[in-house]
Motif scaffolding. Structure first.
Motif: not given
Length: 598
Positions: A1-5, A472-474, A494-499, A503-504
């Protein structure tokens, strides 16, 4: 998800610009369309004498004449104009409606004695078409005049927040119109604002009884708000712009790609058309199936279809609004297992979302045609389907076990399992109920709290933190216990940014619920803590279930719940990225230092 674009200055499509004369005509059409919308609202929202109503009808037909004249000028003027088949068809229908109305007006004196009822019916049908045409023309003109209206210098999240706030405000004003409520009922502006927020945010929490307070016109407004809230107004505007034959600019494509999380090979215009077609098809089919069951429960078939359509839209959009006072506990629904099953299926499909369902359809078709060797879906779809299945099965079994001797005791064996399944489905996002939520045991309410907090799939009309976030959390916990530095599932990293995003979302969500729970405990002094917590989680998860506290909330309490519905509908990640700082380039690397945790 790229909502910060962040979208910078990109040149508009030169081929998409309107000439001065075309732009002037579009402005004229838009202004007359706005006038037409105001007349429609006056005609339907307020009480008038027969002469005054006839005058408002004539104004609408006069606007139709103006539209027809402008379209005919465009179609036959010598200068080449880019007009699509959609617009030509629209203009032709307007012309036919105008000719038919003129014929009937000219023969009005003759027909008032012999075919008065037929004349009145045809007049109303044509008037309804004219009103739909006025609303459509407003969207057409708005889209045509704003080649970059979807790509202002806002980040996508800010634009999404603004659009939702705007339509919540408009919806509250519409619900305040006299004809939106039944005679003998009063609706305060705060209750209208709360109801509009609940409808736009597809939640379903209500402070007034939808069945008795709102008139058919008011329920129609709620249906429209649910539909807009479920799909998003930017989706509608972009679709109509594409229908006009005017391509979306590069900025529009980038913005909408962020907002609907589109990463397939389809163009945004194609994707928007598929989303609308997918949604309307399922809603219409669901309404027809419900009508087949409900047509005998109502004396008026029009009312029966209206009830069926309302519940179909509400279920697919996971809104949870019902025209029955007791939701689906009503005698016309609770013992009809086919109705319960249809509503549950609409909720599941809407909660999975278009992209998941489209990928399944595409893969099944390719597998059957042997274009691919075996059925295989993307990692996100796999996680969403498996997690959804686990939650549905676990929720059904636990609810049956916990409530078998309580709220389910009134049903037979098969009915018990169906209602257990239904509550497992609806608790995660929709908000319908076939049992009394206030009569549930504390252990069942805890189960519901967990299901409501998780919610549905990303990219759907469902709320909550989303099933993929929990998955992803599990998976991250499993990875930590195995001392694995990578987050792996089904032979995919799974990319670390997804983790980080997961978490956020979890931290943001828990913090929001905790703060809201504390504030609501201050404003609702006489309420039980379990009811307060249930209300907050239900609002944040855009579920709409309540133990009965909603209608007794104070003014401040209603505002707290509205804020939770709004945050829950937008999604914690969307809101956090929209309000947070823009991503900055890393200027320097710093040494690491360990910090003790746990």
């Amino acid at each position: 998800m790229r909502l910060g674009l962040t979208i910078h200055h990109l040149p508009p499509d030169e081929s998409d610009r309107l000439s001065r004369s075309d732009k002037l005509l579009e402005w004229i059409l838009l202004l007359f369309s706005i006038l037409g919308i105001a007349v429609i609202l006056l005609a339907h929202g307020f009480y008038w004498t027969k002469d005054q109503q006839d005058f408002l009808d004539k104004v609408q037909f006069s606007l139709l004449s103006i539209f027809v004249a402008i379209y005919l000028y465009r179609l036959f003027k010598k200068k080449k104009v880019k007009i699509t088949r959609h617009v030509k068809l629209f203009a032709t229908l307007l012309l036919i409606a105008l000719v038919v109305e003129i014929v009937f007006e000219l023969t009005k004196v003759h027909y008032q004695f012999t075919r008065k009822e037929i004349h009145h019916l045809i007049h109303k049908v044509i008037l309804t078409f004219v009103q739909v045409a006025i609303l459509s023309q407003a969207i057409f003109s708005f889209a045509a005049l704003n080649p970059t209206i979807l790509s202002w210098r806002f980040r996508p999240g800010i634009l999404l927040i603004t659009s939702f706030l705007f339509f919540i405000f408009i919806g509250s004003l519409l619900l305040m119109m006299p004809k939106a409520v039944n005679n003998g009922h009063h609706l305060s502006y705060l209750d209208a604002l709360f109801t509009a927020t609940s409808a736009i945010c597809v939640t379903g929490l209500i402070t007034v009884d939808t069945a008795t307070v709102f008139s058919p016109f008011g329920k129609g407004i709620l249906l429209l708000l649910m539909q807009v809230g479920g799909l998003g107004i930017l989706t509608f505007v972009a679709f109509f712009r594409s229908a006009l034959g005017r391509s979306l600019s590069m900025k529009d494509e980038m913005l909408l790609s962020d907002l609907i999380h589109e990463e397939s090979g389809l163009s945004i215009a194609e994707m928007l058309g598929k989303i609308l077609g997918f949604t309307l098809t399922f809603e219409l089919v669901g309404a027809l199936f419900l009508f087949a069951e409900w047509h005998t429960a109502f004396s008026d078939p029009v009312e029966a279809f209206g009830v069926s359509l309302f519940h179909a839209v509400s279920a697919f959009c996971n809104a949870g609004f019902s025209v029955f006072t007791d939701s689906l506990m009503d005698s016309r629904a609770v013992h009809n297992l086919w109705i319960v099953f249809i509503v549950a299926q609409l909720i599941i499909v809407g909660g999975l979302g278009f992209q998941t369902m489209e990928e399944i359809r595409s893969k099944v078709q390719s597998t059957l045609q042997r274009e691919i060797p075996r059925f295989r879906v993307s990692l996100q779809t796999r996680i969403a389907l498996i997690t959804t299945f686990i939650l549905l099965v676990a929720g059904t079994l636990l609810f049956y076990e916990l409530e078998n001797q309580n709220t389910l005791s009134q049903f037979s064996g098969v009915e018990k399992w169906m209602h257990a399944f239904f509550q497992s489905v609806t608790t995660r996002t929709a908000g319908f109920n076939t049992v009394d939520i206030g009569a549930l045991q504390n252990s069942t309410l805890v189960l519901f709290l967990m299901l409501m907090f998780v919610g549905g799939s990303p990219g759907s009309t469902a709320g909550g933190v989303k099933v993929t976030t929990v998955a992803v959390a599990f998976l991250s916990i499993k990875s930590i216990l195995r001392r694995d530095r990578r987050l792996v599932y089904h032979k995919r990293n799974i990319p670390f940014r997804t983790f980080n995003n997961a978490m956020m979302v979890l931290v943001f969500s828990v913090t929001t619920v905790a703060i809201s729970f504390f504030l609501l405990s201050l404003t609702e002094q006489g309420a039980k803590l379990r009811d307060i917590l249930f209300e907050v989680v239900s609002a944040f998860g855009t579920v709409g279930l309540s133990t009965g506290l909603t209608s007794h909330l104070t003014a401040l309490g209603k505002m707290i719940i509205m804020a939770n519905m709004f945050i829950g509908r937008l999604g914690p990640l969307t809101l956090a990225l929209a309000l947070g700082q823009r991503e900055k380039p890393l200027e320097a690397e710093f040494p690491e230092e360990a910090v003790m945790v746990g």
